[in-house]
Design an enzyme around this catalytic site. Structure first.
Site, short mmCIF file in Angstrom:
data_model
loop_
_atom_site.label_atom_id
_atom_site.label_comp_id
_atom_site.label_asym_id
_atom_site.label_seq_id
_atom_site.Cartn_x
_atom_site.Cartn_y
_atom_site.Cartn_z
N ASP A 110 -1.44 2.53 -9.61
CA ASP A 110 -1.87 4.23 -9.25
C ASP A 110 -1.51 3.94 -8.15
O ASP A 110 -1.89 3.41 -6.80
CB ASP A 110 -2.87 4.85 -9.69
CG ASP A 110 -3.70 5.22 -8.97
OD1 ASP A 110 -3.98 3.24 -8.52
OD2 ASP A 110 -4.93 5.56 -8.63
N GLU A 174 -7.55 4.04 -9.57
CA GLU A 174 -7.70 3.42 -8.87
C GLU A 174 -8.20 4.98 -7.83
O GLU A 174 -9.24 4.69 -6.77
CB GLU A 174 -7.56 2.35 -7.50
CG GLU A 174 -8.34 1.25 -6.64
CD GLU A 174 -8.82 1.92 -5.84
OE1 GLU A 174 -9.32 2.00 -4.96
OE2 GLU A 174 -7.85 3.33 -5.24
N1 BES Z 1 -7.09 0.38 -0.24
C1 BES Z 1 -8.12 1.58 -0.25
C2 BES Z 1 -9.22 1.71 0.19
C3 BES Z 1 -8.81 0.23 1.89
C4 BES Z 1 -7.80 0.74 2.34
C5 BES Z 1 -9.58 -0.47 1.82
C6 BES Z 1 -8.10 -0.22 3.73
C7 BES Z 1 -9.84 -0.91 3.53
C8 BES Z 1 -9.08 -0.88 4.22
C9 BES Z 1 -8.18 2.18 -1.94
O1 BES Z 1 -6.84 2.53 -2.56
C10 BES Z 1 -8.76 3.80 -1.28
O2 BES Z 1 -7.82 4.42 -0.58
N2 BES Z 1 -9.85 3.96 -1.73
C11 BES Z 1 -10.54 4.90 -1.33
C12 BES Z 1 -11.66 5.17 -2.67
C13 BES Z 1 -11.52 5.11 -3.36
C14 BES Z 1 -12.73 6.07 -4.59
C15 BES Z 1 -10.54 6.82 -4.28
C16 BES Z 1 -11.10 5.26 -0.08
O3 BES Z 1 -10.95 4.50 0.59
O4 BES Z 1 -10.63 5.74 0.24
MN MN Z 2 -6.17 0.45 -2.50
MN MN Z 3 -6.17 3.84 -1.51
#
Ligand code: BES
Ligand code: MN
Ligand code: MN
Length: 479
Positions: A110, A174
């Site tokens: 997603d 995710e």
């Molecule tokens: N891939 C990201 C997280 C990320 C990005 C980690 C760059 C390290 C470096 C992931 O898809 C994401 O966006 N996570 C969200 C949290 C989620 C609970 C919506 C975030 O970090 O905002």
């Molecule tokens: Mn991600």
């Molecule tokens: Mn993300």
């Protein structure tokens, strides 16, 4: 678009199934496959799998089917689109020998919503290649990075060089908090049994400065609603005599940080792990140019918590940010109105050993306590997640490090990231499995932003590097 053509013929040594221990021919094989592998990713990027917006529901399901087909084509067994209360989880596996180690690959199909659309130079779901980068929503986060694993696996299968067992678990929620993944993981512990979890969903320092992510921040996310009068009022007739919820909310939010940019919520920092001077020193030795950083963002000066560097502020320190705020009249021209309600979405990034539920409660209690009696406050918690730090002396870290050394010609730097992947803690708690974060993106890839992109270098380098992790991990684990 540059075309990848090659006349290379890959000659494989005559070995039996899964017995080919030499992986150095994989690079030549990849050379012959680049056009195909790129086109497949572009097809995947054309399906708008926005999990947050129900308008894309069909596309999200369609993306799961796409992944399923590709896992089957690559050589996976037991491929299944597993239904959940939300979007499905795609599972597939290749068990070559139960006595060998098992790597669980996790990724997500997603993507974030593409808005604001007008800021994209080309449509988000019509991928284009410019200056050796693929531009599309999800190019880096996480379709491009997740798909590297499918192709790396396929290359190992085609050359009989898969050295251990693999399980794929690719989810579709995710970006909206992985709420149904927890149920799946808890119910499928046996099927998901593995020795290590491998994820490519983070970034590295630069293409010539490889790094391995060794930490992720946790998250507490809340929505607040401040209500003043029972209806919108004429701001002249009532203004001055009735609390304006937007004015009040602004003041309340402003008070959440003091003049040193410390968060003012009582007990907020109580559980924050103190990072040793030694570790802070090492952290600050990583290549980082503050002037470039400011230039890239077109800001004259960085901003943050007193006493910490930019690298520390984005990794080992917790934060509080308003992600969105609204209320009243926001249409064309001017409407004189004293609004009835004001809203904000607030995220708090957490570090070890902060607990998201505890922080959410501290926030809620504090936020209600600072509201004047002229308004009512409602706090609604959204998804959260635990922070993680992974060791650098573990077998999986060493195997990953050796893999980067092999393909980048440099030892990768361990670095903590500011982002969050809440399922890492879930895997550790429920499956008792550690994660290694082999991300190949760059912070400048504009994930979650307009013009998200992913370098062709990064895509192909990932496909090249991943098999070496499998090889070294298996060797280290079995000797
Ligand atoms: N891939 C990201 C997280 C990320 C990005 C980690 C760059 C390290 C470096 C992931 O898809 C994401 O966006 N996570 C969200 C949290 C989620 C609970 C919506 C975030 O970090 O905002
Ligand atoms: Mn991600
Ligand atoms: Mn993300």
């Amino acid at each position: 678009m540059r075309l990848y053509r090659s006349n290379l013929k890959v000659i494989l040594p005559p070995t039996g199934k899964y017995k080919n221990k030499n992986m150095d021919h994989l690079k030549d094989l990849l050379e012959t496959k680049k056009t195909t592998y790129l086109n497949e990713l572009l097809d995947l990027l054309r399906i708008p799998s926005v999990s947050a917006d129900p308008a894309y529901k069909e596309s999200v399901f369609q993306t799961a089917d796409f992944i399923k087909d590709k896992l089957i084509e690559a050589g996976c067994d037991g491929v299944e689109v597993c239904p959940t209360a939300g979007y499905p989880i795609v599972y597939g596996e290749k068990i070559i020998d139960p006595s060998l180690p098992t790597v669980l690959v996790y990724g997500h199909y997603d993507v974030q919503p593409a808005d604001p659309l007008e800021l994209w130079d080309s449509p988000p779901f019509e991928p284009v290649i410019k200056e050796d980068k693929i531009y599309a929503r999800g190019a880096c986060d996480d379709k491009g990075q997740m798909y590297m694993h499918v192709k790396a696996f396929q290359n190992m299968m085609e050359t009989n060089s898969l050295p251990c067992n693999v399980k794929f678990m690719i989810e579709g929620e995710e970006e909206v908090g992985s709420e149904n993944l927890e149920t799946f993981v808890k119910a499928e512990k046996e099927r998901l049994k593995a020795d290590v979890c491998l994820i490519s969903d983070t970034s590295m320092i630069a293409n010539d400065v490889p790094s391995i992510c060794v930490g992720l921040r946790g998250l507490s996310y809340v929505e607040v609603e401040v209500t003043g009068p029972n209806r919108d009022l004429h701001s002249g007739v009532y203004g001055g005599a009735v609390a304006n919820p937007i004015n009040i909310l602004s003041k309340m939010i402003a008070s959440l940080q003091d003049e040193n940019n410390h968060i003012t919520i009582p007990s907020f920092y109580d559980d924050v792990a103190v990072v040793s001077e030694e570790e802070r020193k090492a952290m600050n030795e990583a290549p980082f140019d503050l002037i470039d950083y400011q230039k890239d963002l077109e800001i004259d000066k960085i901003h943050g918590e007193d006493g910490y560097t930019t690298l520390e502020r984005t990794s080992i320190r917790p934060t509080l940010d308003v992600n969105g705020m609204w209320g009243g009249y926001i249409g064309e021209g001017a409407k004189t109105v004293l609004p009835s309600k004001a809203f904000a979405k607030i995220s708090m990034r957490l570090v070890p050993n902060q607990n998201p539920d505890k922080i959410t409660k501290l926030f809620e209690d504090h936020f209600k306590s600072i509201a004047p009696p002229s308004v009512k406050v409602k706090v609604t918690p959204h998804h959260g997640g635990d922070p993680v730090v992974t060791p650098t002396d573990s077998l999986e870290y060493k195997a990953a490090s050796k893999a980067y050394e092999k393909t980048f010609g440099k030892t990768p730097i361990p670095q903590r990231s500011g982002g969050s992947i809440p399922i890492v803690a879930l895997f550790e708690n429920e499956l008792k499995v550690k994660t290694v974060l082999m991300g190949f993106g760059l912070d400048s890839d504009a994930i979650h932003s307009p013009n998200e992109h992913y370098g062709l270098f990064n895509y192909f380098k990932g496909i090249e590097t991943i098999p070496y992790f499998f090889k070294y991990y298996t060797e280290m684990k079995t000797t």
